[in-house]
Design a protein around this motif. Structure first.
Motif: not given
Length: 351
Positions: A95-101
């Motif tokens: 599984r993958m999860d993330g935060i971007a800006d």
């Protein structure tokens, strides 16, 4: 005319490349001799004595890996940047999860250092979302080295520092963004105040990860410049030289000696344990770092769980995390075009 212009533009580049090869040809023997002399001056006995050849048994666990990427484009009046952080988790399935800006950097100073802080903050905040549910968290690189990297980003009076430290509770409540940016804009902070606030959030993020994941976090690096006293080559190179077999080295401990504007006692109480290991015969030696005191048995425990997720001697989850986050120059140019930025960076004049 087009062909002629291209010819005159390209020719100097080819000439300079040719001169580089000519310089290499002149110095090739000298460079070879330097490498041989370096080996002959090095006593590899200590590396042989500190390396244990052992077959590491792969053991399944619930594991995570973390990595981030940042890129930016400087224009004459602003800096556009994009960054992200990704967690790759294996708990029976991947599984993958993330935060971007993506944003404009304000103010237009210390660009690379500040964006590096931003990326680290997002990496850690992504990791904190999953730390309770995994057995081991693999990070790319060294927390110790990152924590002690020189970051002269601010110059504030004690009064100014106290003002910024009053925002610490808000920083500690934030979970999915670089909150210091938001605070800086809402409170209309001065430049030096902004730099200090960003650094405080960076320190908080590291302290939170170390506190909650002290028994789970392990830094893994393909390179290390650590060199023992009296030696000219890095320890990693020494272990590469004395063995091509699977195994691991003696454990070395490092402590934090400097002070920080926040969490100083916490950081100074930390012990970072490092060791080198090869997960598969004839593959590269890696540097491992645990933010705690560990025994040889603990090191084997770490290696068994990392090896389970490794391909060709390197953790697949880390490689996967890295491939998922890469932000290229073309991505930044595309973002700029879509928001109507047409201002020249300054390099266009060379084209």
């Amino acid at each position: 005319m087009l062909y002629q212009s291209f010819y005159y533009y390209s020719a100097p580049i080819k000439i300079m490349l040719q001169s580089t090869y000519e310089a290499f040809a002149r110095k090739r023997k000298e460079l070879q001799n330097y490498v041989e002399n370096l080996k002959s001056r090095t006593d590899f006995t200590v590396f042989r004595d500190e390396w244990r050849e052992v077959e590491i048994e792969a053991k399944e666990s619930i594991a995570g890996a973390e990595d981030g990427s940042v890129n930016h484009r400087k224009y004459k009046s602003l800096v556009l940047y994009a960054l992200n952080a990704t967690s790759v988790i294996y708990d029976g399935k991947l599984r993958m999860d993330g935060i971007a800006d993506i944003d404009f950097l304000y103010p237009y100073r210390y660009v690379r250092d500040r964006l590096s802080l931003y990326m680290t903050i997002l990496e850690i905040k992504t990791a904190l979302k999953h730390i309770k549910n995994i057995d081991i968290l693999m990070l790319d690189g060294s927390i110790y080295a990152d924590l002690l990297a020189p970051r002269e980003l601010y110059s504030l009076s004690m009064e100014g520092r106290n003002k910024i430290l009053s925002y610490l509770p808000e920083i500690e409540r934030s979970s999915n963004e670089v909150i210091s940016k938001k605070i800086a804009r809402e409170e209309r902070l001065e430049n030096e105040e902004i730099f200090f606030l960003e650094y405080i959030e960076y320190l908080y993020s590291i302290s939170a990860l170390l506190e909650k994941g002290i028994k789970k976090v392990v830094g893994i690096s393909k390179t290390s410049t650590d060199t023992r006293v009296g030696y000219e080559i890095p320890d990693m190179a020494g272990f590469e030289e004395v063995s091509s077999k699977e195994g691991f080295s003696k454990i070395y401990e490092k402590t934090v000696k400097r002070d920080f504007p926040v969490y100083s006692n916490f950081f100074r109480s930390m012990v970072f344990s490092r060791f080198y290991a090869r997960l598969e015969d004839k593959k590269q030696v890696l540097m491992f770092e645990a933010p705690r005191e560990i025994t040889e048995k603990d090191a084997e425990h770490i290696l068994e769980r990392v090896k389970y997720f490794s391909i060709d001697g390197y953790p697949y989850l880390l490689r996967k995390a890295h491939r998922e986050v890469v932000i290229g120059a073309k991505n930044i140019d595309s973002f700029a075009s879509m928001i109507g930025i047409t201002e020249k960076t300054g390099r266009e004049a060379l084209k």
